[in-house]
Design a protein around this motif. Structure first.
Motif, PDB file in Angstrom:
ATOM      1  N   ASN A  51       0.865  -1.493  -0.076  1.00 30.54           N
ATOM      2  CA  ASN A  51       0.039  -0.008  -0.107  1.00 30.54           C
ATOM      3  C   ASN A  51       0.999   1.073  -0.377  1.00 30.54           C
ATOM      4  N   GLU A  52       2.117   1.105   0.479  1.00 28.31           N
ATOM      5  CA  GLU A  52       3.065   2.343   0.688  1.00 28.31           C
ATOM      6  C   GLU A  52       3.448   2.812  -1.066  1.00 28.31           C
ATOM      7  N   ILE A  53       3.988   1.341  -1.394  1.00 28.02           N
ATOM      8  CA  ILE A  53       4.718   1.786  -2.194  1.00 28.02           C
ATOM      9  C   ILE A  53       3.915   2.172  -3.523  1.00 28.02           C
ATOM     10  N   ALA A  54       2.393   1.496  -3.133  1.00 23.79           N
ATOM     11  CA  ALA A  54       1.360   2.294  -4.571  1.00 23.79           C
ATOM     12  C   ALA A  54       1.560   3.654  -4.636  1.00 23.79           C
ATOM     13  N   GLU A  55       1.873   4.064  -3.485  1.00 25.19           N
ATOM     14  CA  GLU A  55       1.463   5.937  -3.451  1.00 25.19           C
ATOM     15  C   GLU A  55       1.989   7.017  -4.166  1.00 25.19           C
ATOM     16  N   TYR A  56       3.465   5.994  -4.633  1.00 23.33           N
ATOM     17  CA  TYR A  56       4.749   7.059  -5.482  1.00 23.33           C
ATOM     18  C   TYR A  56       3.878   6.820  -7.314  1.00 23.33           C
ATOM     19  N   GLY A  57       3.167   6.097  -7.047  1.00 27.10           N
ATOM     20  CA  GLY A  57       3.004   6.167  -8.924  1.00 27.10           C
ATOM     21  C   GLY A  57       3.270   5.046  -9.592  1.00 27.10           C
ATOM     22  N   ALA A  58       2.954   3.673  -9.727  1.00 25.28           N
ATOM     23  CA  ALA A  58       3.461   2.787  -9.940  1.00 25.28           C
ATOM     24  C   ALA A  58       1.558   2.228 -10.319  1.00 25.28           C
ATOM     25  N   LYS A  59       1.283   2.080 -11.446  1.00 27.01           N
ATOM     26  CA  LYS A  59       0.155   1.431 -11.946  1.00 27.01           C
ATOM     27  C   LYS A  59      -0.897   0.594 -11.190  1.00 27.01           C
ATOM     28  N   LYS A  60       0.535  -0.786 -11.128  1.00 24.69           N
ATOM     29  CA  LYS A  60      -0.329  -1.726 -10.388  1.00 24.69           C
ATOM     30  C   LYS A  60       0.717  -2.111  -9.172  1.00 24.69           C
ATOM     31  N   VAL A  61       0.250  -2.516  -8.412  1.00 25.84           N
ATOM     32  CA  VAL A  61       1.898  -3.166  -6.977  1.00 25.84           C
ATOM     33  C   VAL A  61       1.258  -4.308  -7.336  1.00 25.84           C
ATOM     34  N   PHE A  62       1.836  -5.861  -7.943  1.00 22.95           N
ATOM     35  CA  PHE A  62       1.296  -6.917  -7.262  1.00 22.95           C
ATOM     36  C   PHE A  62       2.493  -7.342  -5.857  1.00 22.95           C
ATOM     37  N   VAL A  63       1.564  -8.382  -5.405  1.00 20.20           N
ATOM     38  CA  VAL A  63       2.270  -8.478  -4.002  1.00 20.20           C
ATOM     39  C   VAL A  63       2.227 -10.299  -3.798  1.00 20.20           C
ATOM     40  N   VAL A  64       3.835 -10.570  -3.844  1.00 14.43           N
ATOM     41  CA  VAL A  64       3.767 -11.860  -2.974  1.00 14.43           C
ATOM     42  C   VAL A  64       4.090 -12.438  -2.026  1.00 14.43           C
ATOM     43  N   ASP A  65       3.267 -12.476  -1.467  1.00 19.08           N
ATOM     44  CA  ASP A  65       2.858 -13.041  -0.172  1.00 19.08           C
ATOM     45  C   ASP A  65       3.484 -14.088   0.780  1.00 19.08           C
ATOM     46  N   ASP A  66       4.438 -14.978   0.636  1.00 16.22           N
ATOM     47  CA  ASP A  66       5.330 -16.314   1.254  1.00 16.22           C
ATOM     48  C   ASP A  66       5.933 -16.687   2.341  1.00 16.22           C
ATOM     49  N   ALA A  67       6.118 -17.279   2.958  1.00 14.62           N
ATOM     50  CA  ALA A  67       6.949 -17.251   4.102  1.00 14.62           C
ATOM     51  C   ALA A  67       7.952 -17.800   3.738  1.00 14.62           C
ATOM     52  N   ALA A  68       8.544 -18.385   2.458  1.00 12.69           N
ATOM     53  CA  ALA A  68       9.732 -18.524   1.471  1.00 12.69           C
ATOM     54  C   ALA A  68      10.741 -17.156   1.255  1.00 12.69           C
ATOM     55  N   LEU A  69       9.742 -16.409   1.582  1.00 12.95           N
ATOM     56  CA  LEU A  69       9.734 -15.392   0.999  1.00 12.95           C
ATOM     57  C   LEU A  69      10.474 -14.297   2.275  1.00 12.95           C
ATOM     58  N   GLU A  70      10.270 -14.448   3.131  1.00 13.08           N
ATOM     59  CA  GLU A  70      10.104 -13.673   4.780  1.00 13.08           C
ATOM     60  C   GLU A  70      11.348 -12.874   4.656  1.00 13.08           C
ATOM     61  N   HIS A  71      12.301 -13.975   4.355  1.00 10.81           N
ATOM     62  CA  HIS A  71      14.088 -13.221   4.347  1.00 10.81           C
ATOM     63  C   HIS A  71      14.845 -13.714   2.865  1.00 10.81           C
ATOM     64  N   TYR A  72      15.335 -12.601   1.995  1.00 12.13           N
ATOM     65  CA  TYR A  72      16.061 -12.589   1.079  1.00 12.13           C
ATOM     66  C   TYR A  72      16.773 -13.302   0.932  1.00 12.13           C
ATOM     67  N   THR A  73      16.829 -14.299   0.315  1.00 11.84           N
ATOM     68  CA  THR A  73      17.335 -15.430  -0.550  1.00 11.84           C
ATOM     69  C   THR A  73      17.539 -15.091  -2.029  1.00 11.84           C
ATOM     70  N   ALA A  74      18.762 -15.760  -2.356  1.00 11.43           N
ATOM     71  CA  ALA A  74      18.579 -15.079  -4.292  1.00 11.43           C
ATOM     72  C   ALA A  74      18.088 -16.353  -5.338  1.00 11.43           C
ATOM     73  N   ASP A  75      17.719 -16.884  -5.029  1.00 10.23           N
ATOM     74  CA  ASP A  75      17.472 -18.314  -5.746  1.00 10.23           C
ATOM     75  C   ASP A  75      15.479 -18.134  -5.472  1.00 10.23           C
ATOM     76  N   ALA A  76      15.140 -18.112  -3.916  1.00  9.87           N
ATOM     77  CA  ALA A  76      13.634 -17.884  -4.024  1.00  9.87           C
ATOM     78  C   ALA A  76      13.296 -16.344  -4.750  1.00  9.87           C
ATOM     79  N   HIS A  77      13.556 -15.296  -4.272  1.00 12.53           N
ATOM     80  CA  HIS A  77      12.987 -13.940  -5.253  1.00 12.53           C
ATOM     81  C   HIS A  77      13.314 -13.830  -6.385  1.00 12.53           C
ATOM     82  N   ALA A  78      14.602 -14.674  -6.859  1.00 16.12           N
ATOM     83  CA  ALA A  78      14.813 -14.756  -9.075  1.00 16.12           C
ATOM     84  C   ALA A  78      13.556 -15.288  -8.757  1.00 16.12           C
TER      85      ALA A  78
END
Length: 322
Positions: A51-78
């Motif tokens: 909701n915060e980043i949506a206020e900066y002018g992006a047309k749409k914000v894709f939200v991927v909410d998953d426990a595997a993404l709680e912390h940054y790991t290159a393979d999962a995020h990629a």
């Protein structure tokens, strides 16, 4: 119509200035290609960030909410970003060339079989991009072949996005296979400091090898840094000598900064260091060698012994505060 997806990097559940730089770059790239700018927020429990980043002018914000993404790991995020690119028909992925961006984007490009351009400083109307080469002494115009592109942008090349418009968050489910979760988050050992973040500070004071020791960084340079409310940086020579940790390094192989005021203390001005700070608004150099290359880019230069000049500067700054 070339739609653009911005990877909205966040740390400690907050967006950094570099993320807002990526949004500006993404909107510029979309405008030049005649497409729309979208953003992607990955993590766990990130609805408020979306909701915060949506206020900066992006047309749409894709939200991927998953426990595997709680912390940054290159393979999962990629894996998730590559899937988003395919599923949503995105042509260009944009992120800032931070430590995470440099780690993540080449992996996404490999998964997509796409070309990549790094450290881009501008997008051109004909679809080409400009990026520095040879430590910033030349600017190359590059083009990426293929239908999909991956681009990292230099953090100092675009202004941070300002609030304007309200994008629409859209929940997207992730399909993260076992191969993408082989790397597991263990811990994040962060060096904490009360000083401003080096890449976001208004004032940066950097020391070089001429300070002679780590103790002199503490007793000579740090009092001036703290008096001015600045961030502290260092040249590679000072880092290699073990005077300060490498997270303070400014330069081609360190961090790129562009503060309102950059003070180089005892730094000769090797081309690799200049590549990391020459976009600063005002550059001040203190060096006892009047032939030092740093004076060629400095707005103000002081030929003096730093061990005498820096304490005097600190005293004068303190006087101005009272």
């Amino acid at each position: 119509m070339g739609n653009v997806l911005v990877f909205a990097e966040h740390q400690h559940h907050k967006f950094t200035k570099t993320t807002l730089v990526a949004v500006t770059a993404g909107k510029d790239a979309a405008a030049k290609s005649g497409g729309e700018c979208y953003a992607a927020v990955l993590g766990k429990g990130v609805d408020d960030l979306a909701n915060e980043i949506a206020e900066y002018g992006a047309k749409k914000v894709f939200v991927v909410d998953d426990a595997a993404l709680e912390h940054y790991t290159a393979d999962a995020h990629a894996a998730v970003l590559a899937q988003l690119m395919k599923d949503k028909g995105i042509e260009t992925l944009v992120a800032t060339a931070t430590a995470v961006g440099k780690d993540l984007l080449p992996r996404v490009a490999a998964l997509l079989g796409a070309g990549m351009a790094s450290e881009v400083v501008s997008f051109n109307a004909d679809g080409t991009m400009s990026r520095p080469m040879y430590a910033g002494n030349a600017v190359a115009t590059v083009a990426i072949e293929g239908t999909q592109k991956v681009v990292s942008v230099r953090a100092t090349a675009f202004d941070p996005a300002a609030k304007g418009g309200k994008g629409e968050p859209e929940k997207v489910s992730a399909s993260i296979d076992d191969a993408a979760t082989r790397t597991r988050f263990v811990s994040f050992n962060e060096i904490k400091s009360d000083r401003p973040v080096l890449t976001e500070a208004r004032i940066v004071i950097s020391g070089g090898r001429a300070l002679k020791s780590g103790e002199n960084f503490k007793t000579v340079l740090e009092p001036l840094v703290d008096a001015m409310g600045a961030a502290m940086g260092a040249s590679r020579a000072a880092v290699d000598a073990g005077f300060v940790p490498n997270d303070l390094q400014v330069g081609q192989t360190g961090k790129v900064v562009a503060p309102e005021l950059y003070i180089a203390v005892g730094i000769s001005g090797a081309i690799q260091h200049l590549a990391g700070m020459k976009d600063s608004k005002i550059i001040v150099a203190i060096n006892k060698d009047e032939e030092a290359p740093i004076f060629q880019v400095a707005d103000y230069g002081l030929v003096a012994d730093l061990f005498k000049a820096v304490p005097e500067m600190k005293d004068e700054v303190e006087k101005l505060k009272h």
